[in-house]
Structure formats: C-alpha cells, structure tokens
Design an enzyme around this catalytic site. Sequence first.
Site, short mmCIF file in Angstrom:
data_model
loop_
_atom_site.label_atom_id
_atom_site.label_comp_id
_atom_site.label_asym_id
_atom_site.label_seq_id
_atom_site.Cartn_x
_atom_site.Cartn_y
_atom_site.Cartn_z
N CYS A 56 0.84 -1.20 0.00
CA CYS A 56 0.00 0.00 0.00
C CYS A 56 0.87 1.25 0.00
O CYS A 56 1.68 1.44 0.91
CB CYS A 56 -0.93 0.01 1.21
SG CYS A 56 -2.01 1.45 1.25
N GLY B 32 -0.40 -5.37 -12.15
CA GLY B 32 -0.07 -4.13 -12.85
C GLY B 32 -0.22 -4.26 -14.35
O GLY B 32 0.21 -5.26 -14.94
N GLU C 2 -7.90 -2.49 -10.58
CA GLU C 2 -8.73 -1.50 -11.25
C GLU C 2 -9.41 -2.06 -12.50
O GLU C 2 -10.56 -1.72 -12.79
CB GLU C 2 -7.87 -0.28 -11.63
CG GLU C 2 -8.71 0.94 -11.94
CD GLU C 2 -7.98 2.24 -11.65
OE1 GLU C 2 -8.55 3.29 -11.99
OE2 GLU C 2 -6.89 2.21 -11.08
#
Length: 474
Positions: free
Chosen positions: A108, A209, A233
């Site tokens: 994080c 990623g 995402e």
Amino acid sequence: MPKLQGFEFWSRTLGGARHVVAPMVDQSELAWRLLSRRHGAQLCYTPMLHAQVFVRDANYRKENLYCEVCPEDRPLIVQFCANDPEVFVQAALLAQDYCDAVDLNLGCPQMIAKRGHYGAFLQEEWDLLQRMIQRAHEKLSVPVTCKIRVFPEIDKTVRYAQMLEKAGCQLLTVHGRTKEQKGPLSGTASWEHIRAVRKAVAIPVFANGNIQCLQDVERCLRDTGVQGVMSAEGNLHNPALFEGRSPAVWELAEEYLDLVRQHPCPLSCVRAHLFKLWHHTLQVHQQLREELAKAKTLEGVAAVSQELKLRCQEDMSRQEGEEPSGGLPFFHWICQPYFRPGPKEGSKENTGARSKRALEEEEGSADVLSKNKQKKQLRNPHKNFDPSLKPKYAKCDQCGNPKGNRCVFNLCRGCCKKRAFRETADCPGHGLLFKTKLERSLAWKGAQPQLQEPPQAGPGDPGGFPEVLGSALA
C-alpha cells in the site's frame, strides 16, 4: 495434516489459480468477490484489514470476516496490514480458520499507510519483516503470503523477494510499480522486475499491474513466467475481465445488486462500485452522477442504475451504425478499461506550483463551488460560502485565536484562564473567579476558629500515643 507450502499449496489448496482479484479497501467485499468468481476469477482476497483493530475489536472481526463465511467464496486469502510481529500473528490466528492463507500487505503506497507505518513504507525494514513472516510461518496452520511493490533497482527487488522467501513466505505477489508510482503518477508497471523475481525465487509468484483485459493477462503470463495474474482497477471496471467479455454495464450492475441483497455490505461500497461500472456513462449523463451520490438506500442506488440503463438503451437506438466517441474502444454502456490520465506535461512550470485555491481565485471562480462545498451545500442549502459574509473575530493578544468579547485581558479563554490563575484575578467575561473564590475561602476560614488544628499531644500527655496504643492492645 501438515501445512502445504510453495507450489504444492498453490496447486492443491488454491487449485492452480491464475486469475486473481486483488485485495481492495472497501471494494473486494463478499458480494463483489462472488460476482468476480462467477465471471472467471479463481482466487480472491479480502479487503485489507488492520491487524491491531482485528485483534481488539470483536465487531470488526464479525463485520469483516466472521459473518461473511460462504462456501462459494473459496479459495480465499485474508490480507492484513501490520508493523508488529506479535499483533500480526494474533490477528492471523483469529482469521486462519476462515481462509486458506494469510497475506501481509507490503504494497500500500497511500498516505494513510505512511502515517500508520505499514504497507510499502515497511519495505526498507528487512529485519522487522523477516521476524513478522518467520513468526507467522511458525505459528499458523495456514501459509503466509506477501504482496509487495518493487524498488527502482531490479537487483534490490530480487534480494527483497529472496529475503521474504527465506523468512517463510509461501507465495509472493509483485506489483510492478514503486511506492512513489500512484494516482496520476502511476505510469506503467515494470514486468521486467516481476520476471526477474520469478526467476530468482522457488515459490509461486503472482503479477500485478497493467492488466485491463484478458489479452493483457495472457501476455503477462507469457512474458513474465508467473503462476497467476492479479487485477484490481481492471476488475472494478469490468468484473468479466477474466472471461474475456465486455458485457453491457447494466448486466453486471444488476447482478451485483442482487448479490448485495443476499450479502449486505455498507452502502458506500455499493455506490463506489456503481461509480466505477458506470464511469464512462456518467461522463455522458452527468446529472445522474449527483443522483447516485445522493442516494441514501440500496433501492435508491438501484433506481439510479435502472435510469442509467434506460438512458443507455435510448442512446443505443440513436447511435446505431455510428462509431464510439471520446476515444473509447466501445460505446460508453459497455464495460471497458479506464486509463488514468497522467500529469500534464509542464504543468508545474505553467502554474508555478500554485495552490488550487489560488487558481480558482485567479479564474474568477468564486461563483463556482468546489465539489466538497457543493456537497456541504446539499446538506445545508442555506450555507453561504461568500468570504465577505464570513464573520470577523478580534484575535487574542497572545495566541491569535478569537478573543472573548468581554474578556478583561483581551485574551481567548485558554490564555485568560492561565493568566487569571497566575495572578489570582477574576474575568467575569469568561466566568473565571479565582480572586473571588480565594477571598470567600479565607473569609469562611476566619469565621471558623474551631477548624484550626489542635496542638499536638506529647507522649506523656493525656490522650497521647502510649495511652492510645495501650488501650488498643487491651
């Protein structure tokens, strides 16, 4: 049964999972995990949980893990953030019966992680991390895993991964960005770093990623050699990503809302998911953005989603035969990736790094309220943000806080209290009566002579110590 480790753990317990949904704060709750599993996800993580809160708060445990037990929601890895070996192990012991592994968040990059000293801000403290992983590996009945971010240097990233493996980490997820790469500075994740880690360790590795579609998943598996690919995402904008489909948004939105009715979660989570799913449509029908933000119930949120569906169907009938606009690969009502815009080049030079407020004033946007002020005005329609109408306060002579209008010293209450106590003075304006109370106390004592202490009796006097002692012994 002995605890499975490494590749045996990945192949048998996790079923050789290749399609993984990332741990996402307030976003990877049970309803969303079940939706993702229905559409190709083979492994899910819980949202990041705070180990210290998990240990001390039974309600936190119940709300975030214990009440969400669901046979369909396996395999499942519980992720914790922690910076103390004992606290991490205690939290993991409380969670191990409800999951297949426990993960330590070392990735994080947000400011809250910096303030709390966890996540990616522990990546330089190798001794501490070694003790945390080693102790958890020794005490837990389930494997311990880690999710990390890379260092700029490939060789340091490899040594970091090898240290975690040696400490007892059984599966490593590598996010190919540094902790500085976040928000508009996210940039592209480095698969080169991930490939180097995969070659250097003897445990399964997941890549994270640059994953926006199934083609990205397949290319990542091929280029890096990892065992699985994690999406965050990309999954939020298209939960059917791992199926290789891009369905209509309302199809997944309605399915998700049905799951929420079966497995309730905070409305803020539901609203956040719909903002992601409907992201591109809300750029077209912006008036419904405000309606979605203001919805106070699940049915209210569902009604806005239904209205968005109707608007999209109207757009479909009008735009038949046309090409998608706005540079999108598909029409706005289709689930598709969102590419975060990077920082504008030369923006610092052009703006002189001025503050947001200074830019607003320069543009004469006093009549255009910020989003935060618009929300405040929705809650209180009578609130006025005109600085000329803001009341002016005289300042305290010492600290600059507003002074009391009737203070005899021209100070705020805090400074006045200190001075009045020091000088044994009164300030009626602040209700401080040190002098008056002292005078009353002295006057009362003067009127009560019998309260004065009697002369101390000697050892031989009547009522003296030996007699009292003797009577007590008798």
